[in-house]
Scaffold this active site. Structure first.
Site: not given
Length: 383
Positions: A245-246
């Site tokens: 996600e990051r």
């Protein structure tokens, strides 16, 4: 077989995404921004084009591509200043689909993944709550056992894809006897389940075309088979997916900065002031040099992180550095580009104004810049 994509195939795919955005998205985008939501059928069209969850294996209806192909989609939508589609697509393709792929049962994978690839089923993550933000220790939504089922009660807010979502990954407390984030479980909740309801489409300062909603759960009954991962182990599932996600947010931040920088290059070469293009002014030259360097350095770092992720060696501290550095850079570049546009930069007709307000959330969602610093410091100070 290489873990990495063939460069020529990747470029062909990128060209296809660019053409689609130019022909099918950009002519309508400003209208969607004003409507503060894009039409649901756009998801189906994206699925038809093969732009959703592209790295889901073929056995689950996907294309069996790798992470690089998925990031091409995110990059090109964000580079085109269409972050209100790029962000929701990351949530759907790179977060929810991989929660299910990596943690779901075979039945869950077969039920959801093929329809997520086609755009028939849109995914959302319901973690954030009105009183707790993203603090899992403060979650109040509960899921209580009732025979072979669980009864979910609570509310969530700031949920991307909340209006369009067909399946929602809900974070709920299943064990009230343990402290903090322990005792949380993830549930896959279909949007047509009785007791589930959507609140209003929230008004934001940016990403207007992206739907962001409140969600409510009132005695929502789901079977135990709706648990994603293990009972009382929701926190572990969430932590296991944060690297992807990051990193995805970091890559999209660089692409967005590249896009608005290119647009500003064209503007300063055309805009006249004091009898010459403003590109000839020393301040403009120096500012453009600074921003171009900022973008390039961050891009090099995200490329390093992308390789590490594909090889399975990307660690929490490093991806936190990438998310922190790139999103802060995106905001600096958006601000600098707006300044070079002068008063026109404050007008909605110029894309830089949208890039400026859209960039601001990047330092907040997916883990705030302050949280990233906390995670990085733990690694640095324990060395």
């Amino acid at each position: 077989m290489s873990q990495f994509a063939d460069r020529s195939e990747l470029q062909l795919f990128r060209d296809n995404v660019k053409r689609y955005i130019q022909d099918k998205i950009l002519p309508h985008y400003e209208g969607w921004e004003k409507a503060e939501i894009f039409p649901r059928e756009v998801w189906n069209q994206l699925g038809e084009q093969g732009f959703l969850a592209v790295d889901v294996p073929e056995e689950y209806g996907g294309y069996g591509s790798n992470y690089e192909f998925s990031m091409v989609v995110a990059e090109e939508f964000c580079r085109s200043n269409c972050g209100a589609l790029g962000g929701p697509m990351i949530v759907h393709s790179d977060i929810v689909a991989h929660y299910i792929l990596n943690n779901g049962t075979e039945e869950q994978k077969q039920k959801y993944l093929p329809r997520m690839v086609s755009g028939e089923c849109i995914g959302a993550v319901a973690m954030t709550e009105p009183g707790a933000g993203s603090d899992l220790q403060g979650i109040r939504t509960t899921a209580k056992r009732d025979g072979d089922d669980y009864i979910i009660n609570g509310s969530k807010t700031f949920i991307t894809n909340g209006q369009h979502g067909d399946v929602v990954v809900v974070v709920a407390k299943t064990n009230l006897d343990v402290p903090g984030a322990k005792g949380t479980t993830l549930f896959l909740v279909d949007s047509d389940t009785p007791g589930f309801s959507r609140g209003r489409n929230l008004e934001k300062i940016g990403l207007h075309a992206s739907d962001t909603s409140e969600l409510f759960f009132e005695d929502v009954r789901v079977p135990a088979s709706a648990i994603l991962g293990q009972l009382d182990a929701g926190f572990a599932v969430l932590m296991g997916e944060l690297q992807r996600e990051r990193l995805s947010l970091a890559i999209s931040a660089v692409a967005a900065a590249e896009g608005i920088l290119d647009e500003t290059v064209a503007y300063v070469n055309e805009r006249q002031a004091f009898g010459a293009p403003i590109a000839q002014l020393q301040n403009t030259k120096f500012k453009m040099a600074e921003m171009a360097t900022d973008v390039r350095v961050n891009k090099a770092f995200t490329e390093e992180c992308k390789r590490s992720f594909i090889e399975g060696t990307l660690d929490v501290a490093t991806v936190s550095m990438a998310k922190l550095s790139t999103t802060e850079m995106q905001n600096r570049v958006a601000d600098g580009c707006l300044q070079l546009h002068g008063g026109y930069g404050y007008m909605r007709e110029y894309g830089v104004s949208r890039a400026f307000v859209d960039a601001r959330i990047q330092r907040i969602y997916g883990g705030t810049s302050e949280i990233m610093k906390e995670l990085i410091s733990r690694s640095v100070l324990s060395a």
